[in-house]
Motif scaffolding. Structure first.
Motif, PDB file in Angstrom:
ATOM      1  N   SER A  18       0.861  -1.180   0.000  1.00  0.00           N
ATOM      2  CA  SER A  18       0.000   0.000   0.000  1.00  0.00           C
ATOM      3  C   SER A  18       0.899   1.231   0.000  1.00  0.00           C
ATOM      4  O   SER A  18       2.114   1.132   0.213  1.00  0.00           O
ATOM      5  N   ALA A  19       0.289   2.389  -0.248  1.00  0.00           N
ATOM      6  CA  ALA A  19       1.081   3.620  -0.332  1.00  0.00           C
ATOM      7  C   ALA A  19       0.265   4.809   0.127  1.00  0.00           C
ATOM      8  O   ALA A  19      -0.971   4.834   0.031  1.00  0.00           O
ATOM      9  N   THR A  20       0.985   5.809   0.622  1.00  0.00           N
ATOM     10  CA  THR A  20       0.371   7.110   0.895  1.00  0.00           C
ATOM     11  C   THR A  20       1.284   8.196   0.325  1.00  0.00           C
ATOM     12  O   THR A  20       2.512   8.026   0.263  1.00  0.00           O
ATOM     13  N   LEU A  21       0.680   9.277  -0.098  1.00  0.00           N
ATOM     14  CA  LEU A  21       1.418  10.451  -0.557  1.00  0.00           C
ATOM     15  C   LEU A  21       1.021  11.613   0.340  1.00  0.00           C
ATOM     16  O   LEU A  21      -0.150  12.022   0.360  1.00  0.00           O
ATOM     17  N   ASN A  22       1.983  12.071   1.140  1.00  0.00           N
ATOM     18  CA  ASN A  22       1.727  13.124   2.119  1.00  0.00           C
ATOM     19  C   ASN A  22       0.561  12.768   3.036  1.00  0.00           C
ATOM     20  O   ASN A  22      -0.300  13.589   3.353  1.00  0.00           O
ATOM     21  N   GLY A  23       0.547  11.503   3.448  1.00  0.00           N
ATOM     22  CA  GLY A  23      -0.433  11.028   4.413  1.00  0.00           C
ATOM     23  C   GLY A  23      -1.752  10.579   3.836  1.00  0.00           C
ATOM     24  O   GLY A  23      -2.571   9.997   4.550  1.00  0.00           O
ATOM     25  N   LYS A  24      -1.986  10.786   2.553  1.00  0.00           N
ATOM     26  CA  LYS A  24      -3.245  10.387   1.936  1.00  0.00           C
ATOM     27  C   LYS A  24      -3.037   9.121   1.115  1.00  0.00           C
ATOM     28  O   LYS A  24      -2.014   8.967   0.445  1.00  0.00           O
ATOM     29  N   PRO A  25      -4.007   8.190   1.140  1.00  0.00           N
ATOM     30  CA  PRO A  25      -3.849   6.937   0.394  1.00  0.00           C
ATOM     31  C   PRO A  25      -3.567   7.202  -1.085  1.00  0.00           C
ATOM     32  O   PRO A  25      -4.193   8.052  -1.727  1.00  0.00           O
ATOM     33  N   LEU A  26      -2.622   6.464  -1.636  1.00  0.00           N
ATOM     34  CA  LEU A  26      -2.279   6.540  -3.058  1.00  0.00           C
ATOM     35  C   LEU A  26      -2.563   5.174  -3.667  1.00  0.00           C
ATOM     36  O   LEU A  26      -1.926   4.177  -3.305  1.00  0.00           O
ATOM     37  N   THR A  27      -3.526   5.116  -4.566  1.00  0.00           N
ATOM     38  CA  THR A  27      -3.912   3.832  -5.151  1.00  0.00           C
ATOM     39  C   THR A  27      -3.316   3.621  -6.539  1.00  0.00           C
ATOM     40  O   THR A  27      -3.444   2.532  -7.096  1.00  0.00           O
ATOM     41  N   ARG A  28      -2.685   4.628  -7.124  1.00  0.00           N
ATOM     42  CA  ARG A  28      -2.028   4.467  -8.421  1.00  0.00           C
ATOM     43  C   ARG A  28      -0.530   4.249  -8.214  1.00  0.00           C
ATOM     44  O   ARG A  28       0.052   4.743  -7.230  1.00  0.00           O
ATOM     45  N   ALA A  29       0.085   3.547  -9.149  1.00  0.00           N
ATOM     46  CA  ALA A  29       1.503   3.181  -9.013  1.00  0.00           C
ATOM     47  C   ALA A  29       2.389   4.154  -9.773  1.00  0.00           C
ATOM     48  O   ALA A  29       3.353   3.758 -10.433  1.00  0.00           O
ATOM     49  N   TRP A  30       2.083   5.428  -9.681  1.00  0.00           N
ATOM     50  CA  TRP A  30       2.894   6.449 -10.324  1.00  0.00           C
ATOM     51  C   TRP A  30       2.639   7.792  -9.664  1.00  0.00           C
ATOM     52  O   TRP A  30       1.613   8.002  -9.025  1.00  0.00           O
ATOM     53  N   VAL A  31       3.648   8.686  -9.815  1.00  0.00           N
ATOM     54  CA  VAL A  31       3.523  10.059  -9.341  1.00  0.00           C
ATOM     55  C   VAL A  31       3.975  10.984 -10.462  1.00  0.00           C
ATOM     56  O   VAL A  31       4.617  10.561 -11.416  1.00  0.00           O
ATOM     57  N   THR A  32       3.617  12.247 -10.338  1.00  0.00           N
ATOM     58  CA  THR A  32       3.974  13.220 -11.365  1.00  0.00           C
ATOM     59  C   THR A  32       5.140  14.091 -10.906  1.00  0.00           C
ATOM     60  O   THR A  32       5.436  14.182  -9.707  1.00  0.00           O
ATOM     61  N   HIS A  33       5.768  14.736 -11.871  1.00  0.00           N
ATOM     62  CA  HIS A  33       6.851  15.667 -11.528  1.00  0.00           C
ATOM     63  C   HIS A  33       6.319  16.809 -10.663  1.00  0.00           C
ATOM     64  O   HIS A  33       7.017  17.262  -9.738  1.00  0.00           O
ATOM     65  N   GLU A  34       5.106  17.251 -10.932  1.00  0.00           N
ATOM     66  CA  GLU A  34       4.516  18.321 -10.129  1.00  0.00           C
ATOM     67  C   GLU A  34       4.363  17.888  -8.683  1.00  0.00           C
ATOM     68  O   GLU A  34       4.606  18.673  -7.748  1.00  0.00           O
ATOM     69  N   GLU A  35       3.976  16.642  -8.457  1.00  0.00           N
ATOM     70  CA  GLU A  35       3.840  16.144  -7.086  1.00  0.00           C
ATOM     71  C   GLU A  35       5.196  16.081  -6.391  1.00  0.00           C
ATOM     72  O   GLU A  35       5.316  16.407  -5.204  1.00  0.00           O
ATOM     73  N   ILE A  36       6.221  15.671  -7.114  1.00  0.00           N
ATOM     74  CA  ILE A  36       7.564  15.649  -6.540  1.00  0.00           C
ATOM     75  C   ILE A  36       8.015  17.063  -6.207  1.00  0.00           C
ATOM     76  O   ILE A  36       8.548  17.327  -5.123  1.00  0.00           O
ATOM     77  N   ALA A  37       7.776  18.002  -7.139  1.00  0.00           N
ATOM     78  CA  ALA A  37       8.235  19.378  -6.953  1.00  0.00           C
ATOM     79  C   ALA A  37       7.521  20.077  -5.798  1.00  0.00           C
ATOM     80  O   ALA A  37       8.053  21.029  -5.216  1.00  0.00           O
ATOM     81  N   ARG A  38       6.317  19.621  -5.460  1.00  0.00           N
ATOM     82  CA  ARG A  38       5.622  20.208  -4.308  1.00  0.00           C
ATOM     83  C   ARG A  38       6.228  19.737  -2.990  1.00  0.00           C
ATOM     84  O   ARG A  38       5.962  20.311  -1.931  1.00  0.00           O
ATOM     85  N   GLY A  39       7.042  18.692  -3.045  1.00  0.00           N
ATOM     86  CA  GLY A  39       7.688  18.181  -1.852  1.00  0.00           C
ATOM     87  C   GLY A  39       6.775  17.280  -1.047  1.00  0.00           C
ATOM     88  O   GLY A  39       5.600  17.095  -1.359  1.00  0.00           O
ATOM     89  N   GLY A  40       7.329  16.676  -0.023  1.00  0.00           N
ATOM     90  CA  GLY A  40       6.544  15.798   0.839  1.00  0.00           C
ATOM     91  C   GLY A  40       7.138  14.411   0.903  1.00  0.00           C
ATOM     92  O   GLY A  40       8.328  14.202   0.633  1.00  0.00           O
ATOM     93  N   THR A  41       6.287  13.448   1.266  1.00  0.00           N
ATOM     94  CA  THR A  41       6.742  12.081   1.494  1.00  0.00           C
ATOM     95  C   THR A  41       5.824  11.077   0.808  1.00  0.00           C
ATOM     96  O   THR A  41       4.600  11.128   0.969  1.00  0.00           O
ATOM     97  N   LEU A  42       6.449  10.210   0.041  1.00  0.00           N
ATOM     98  CA  LEU A  42       5.769   9.046  -0.508  1.00  0.00           C
ATOM     99  C   LEU A  42       6.136   7.866   0.381  1.00  0.00           C
ATOM    100  O   LEU A  42       7.309   7.505   0.502  1.00  0.00           O
ATOM    101  N   SER A  43       5.147   7.278   1.045  1.00  0.00           N
ATOM    102  CA  SER A  43       5.387   6.162   1.956  1.00  0.00           C
ATOM    103  C   SER A  43       4.886   4.876   1.327  1.00  0.00           C
ATOM    104  O   SER A  43       3.726   4.796   0.892  1.00  0.00           O
TER     105      SER A  43
END
Length: 760
Positions: A711-736
């Protein structure tokens, strides 16, 4: 000139002064810098051609000077060094790392001697023992057994320093070969040289190199001049020169076609003699200024420590925590190898020699060279868009300048010293520019960049890198000997250019480009259920023809812009997954970085393959096979890169994949998630280009057994897709990511949210 961590001149001088005030004491700011092992990948020869072709000597991040030992001149040995060789011919100031060709540079070769003067490189070689060799970030040392001399090397951005510890000898010397140049043959050489002793401590001069000297062996060779200002800590009491076999101890200056010089002196046992030299591609004045700026004093230890400090800062851009010591060594060395090129070839005042062979001064960017486009657009440049976005601005500006000044038709594919070698296929310069703009890296004239990119993609044939522009628009495919590779690479480039056009509001051009981005379909053979090259008359090429550094079973997977369309061609998701999985199943683990008929990681057309499963709803197979490549394709030691590093591309693949993400289609701005090796990787972001301070991938329970994402979360919220965008990376935070030993086939597949594709 902008000041940045990899080329910040003021910081270099200030740090060096501080180090000297401290007496040259060691600086230990960051532990990862001590995990760099420059010997990884340092084999250039092997029975089956599988070798990394890196060099072990010191450099600074993206610095002009790359000072290293030379064990060979000529042949397919681009770095000039191979770890299994047992003799050293000298130490030259300029090298190329990981090039999959004959290479160039290798200029200003220095060699200490005792006893009788020996001019010839082969005749003067010294045996050395591997146990005396030490290579670290910013430092190299070795014992030369023939002369009983310890040689030590360190580097600054525009200068280098050597320290020789001599035995007791009435006749010691330092010999400098101005002719030597690594290249296609053992006789590769600079075409003209000049040197002059200017005072009791200094010798200055130049070496002119052009294609007649037999350097670069893969397409048009460059023309460049290396200027130097070399100083000796020990006063020059005896000075000599040679040109061919003519040796003189009377001339204070000399010009010729096979020239060098030497200084001689008696030494006591353990006496250290230090030499330093500034390098410039612009002028002797530039070399002199570069030396005065970068190495004003004589403390070898201070220069070494400052080089180490620069690497510590560079590596902090992508920090891996946890994992096995071997994995961290591979990771940090890979990151190191991605930060050697494209190097600055500007002087400290921003002056450089352009593609028109005239002097220019960069404004707002650093002029750079060595762009291995076909390789590095896939992973290396996408990595730098995150951790070194200013470098991308530099390279885009440099590519624009090279085209404007006549160094390339269209945009350079493989650029070296202002010349486009034209080797390989596709339009990688276009790819890099489009990706940069779409990711918000825009420190250049965007309209000019688009016009140049458009000239490659849809402009007049005489401006195009494509050999058969008419075929591209009329037949819908490239019909030359590399039909399949050309067509698939160009289809991706048209997709990238279409996105660039859309961002600039050029909707009609974007629509046309999206159509030609589908040209890959015209090479799908329904009878074979796979791709084949085609001839101008529409007939099919042989089943094993039409490819560059690949075969159709490998090249055919390169449809990164439209994997949904590729899935449809092969018969749907199940057939696609089965075929791609079979591609990996039949790859012997010990052959993954060597030529084979399945997954061949040593050549770039397959680099995205492990991450393509996610597009078909099977991200657990991406996790499985990306981890498989990390575990089996990368090792420590000279054989650790069992395939050309390709100017950092192979290393960048590991940095990204081991962190747990990879850009299948860089211009899409999407990173597919894989199987992170490390419990934590932190990517530091540049506030000029990103809103966040850092982006962290956290996988605390990852291990050799726990390779699957549960399972995964992006900045504490559940992430159900197996990819992230450059914009999400550039906003900073944590992919768990929560990892486990068995695949969770629902995560990343059940939401129906596939990564973007042309046909979606």
């Amino acid at each position: 000139m902008e000041m940045r961590f990899f080329d910040k001149q003021a910081q270099w001088a200030a740090g060096l002064a501080a180090a000297m005030l401290m007496g040259g004491g060691s600086v230990h700011a960051l532990a990862p810098v001590d995990e760099i092992d420059p010997t990884i990948g340092t084999i250039t020869t092997s029975a089956d051609g599988a070798c990394g072709k890196t060099f072990p000597g010191p450099a600074t991040p993206f610095g002009l000077v790359q000072l290293s030992p030379d064990t060979i001149t000529g042949g397919d040995n681009g770095s000039g060094y191979s770890a299994e060789m047992t003799t050293i011919e000298g130490f030259s100031f300029l090298h190329m790392s990981g090039v999959g060709c004959y290479g160039d540079l290798g200029n200003l070769q220095v060699m200490p001697e005792t006893g009788s003067l020996v001019i010839g490189r082969d005749e003067a070689k010294s045996p050395y023992r591997k146990e005396t060799e030490v290579a670290k970030a910013g430092y190299y040392g070795v014992q030369l057994d023939r002369y009983h001399v310890k040689a030590e090397l360190t580097a600054a951005p525009h200068a280098g320093m050597l320290r020789f510890t001599f035995p007791a000898s009435p006749n010691s010397r330092i010999k400098v070969d101005l002719t030597r140049r690594i290249g296609a043959s053992s006789d590769s050489h600079s075409s003209a040289q000049w040197a002059r002793q200017t005072d009791d401590h200094t010798v200055e001069g130049w070496m002119r190199c052009d294609p007649s000297g037999g350097g670069w062996g893969c397409g048009p060779g460059p023309t460049y001049t290396v200027y130097f200002s070399m100083q000796f800590a020990k006063p020059i009491k005896a000075f000599g020169t040679w040109d061919g076999g003519d040796i003189s101890r009377a001339l204070k200056q000399r010009s010729g076609s096979h020239t060098g010089f030497f200084v001689e002196f008696p030494t006591k046992a353990g006496e250290q003699v230090t030499v330093k030299s500034g390098i410039s591609f612009v002028s002797i004045d530039g070399a002199r200024a570069n030396l005065a700026h970068d190495i004003p004093g004589w403390s070898f230890d201070a220069v070494r420590d400052q080089a180490r400090s620069l690497w510590a800062a560079a590596l902090s851009r992508a920090g891996a925590e946890g994992g096995a010591p071997t994995q961290r060594r591979i990771f940090n060395t890979a990151l190191y190898h991605t930060m050697l090129d494209p190097r600055s070839v500007s002087d400290v005042d921003g002056s450089y020699i352009g593609a028109d062979h005239q002097e220019h001064k960069a404004k707002g960017f650093v002029y750079r060279s060595i762009f291995s486009g076909w390789d590095v657009f896939r992973a290396d440049f996408p990595l730098q868009t995150i951790v070194n976005p200013s470098l991308i601005n530099d390279e885009v500006n440099s590519l624009i300048q090279i085209t404007e000044l006549g160094g390339a038709r269209g945009l350079a594919r493989w650029e070296l010293m202002g010349t486009d070698a034209g080797t390989m296929v596709g339009d990688p310069g276009l790819n890099v520019i489009c990706e940069a703009y779409l990711k918000g890296i825009r420190g250049y004239d965007a309209q000019k960049a688009y016009a140049m990119a458009r000239g490659v993609g849809l402009g007049p044939a005489d401006k195009s890198n494509r050999n058969d522009f008419d075929h591209w628009t009329k037949l819908g495919y490239c019909a030359d000997g590399s039909s399949l590779s050309e067509t698939l690479e160009n289809s991706y480039s048209d997709y990238a250019l279409a996105r660039f056009a859309t961002a600039l509001g050029k909707t009609d051009a974007a629509a046309q480009l999206l159509k030609t981005a589908q040209n890959y379909r015209n090479l799908f053979n329904s009878g074979d259920h796979w791709f084949r090259g085609r001839n101008p008359d529409g007939g099919w090429m042989a089943a094993d023809a039409g490819c560059v550094e690949s075969i159709p079973t490998q090249q055919g997977w390169f449809v990164p812009q439209d994997i949904a369309g590729l899935i449809g061609l092969v018969g749907g998701r199940d057939k696609f997954v089965a075929r791609l999985n079979d591609f990996f199943v039949h790859t012997p683990p010990d052959q993954i970085m060597r030529w084979n008929n399945f997954y061949n990681h040593s050549n770039e057309p397959v680099h995205q393959c492990a991450f393509m499963f996610t597009y078909a709803g099977a991200p657990w197979l991406t996790q499985k096979w990306s981890r498989f490549i990390c575990d089996n394709g990368y090792k420590t030691g000279p054989g650790g890169l069992d395939g050309n590093d390709d100017v950092g591309q192979m290393s960048a693949w590991y940095v990204l994949a081991s962190a747990g993400l990879y850009p299948v289609s860089p211009a899409s701005g999407v990173y597919i998630l894989g199987s992170p090796i490390f419990p934590k990787v932190t990517l530091r972001l540049d506030p000029k280009y990103a809103k966040g301070k850092s982006f962290t991938i956290s996988a605390p329970n990852t291990s050799a057994a726990n390779i699957y994402v549960q399972s995964a979360t992006l900045n504490g919220k559940p992430l159900t897709r197996a990819w992230v965008t450059h914009e999400e990376i550039a906003r900073g935070g944590t992919l768990s990511l929560k990892m486990g030993p068995e695949p969770n086939k629902l995560w990343g597949a059940g939401s129906g949210e596939a990564p973007p594709s042309i046909t979606k």
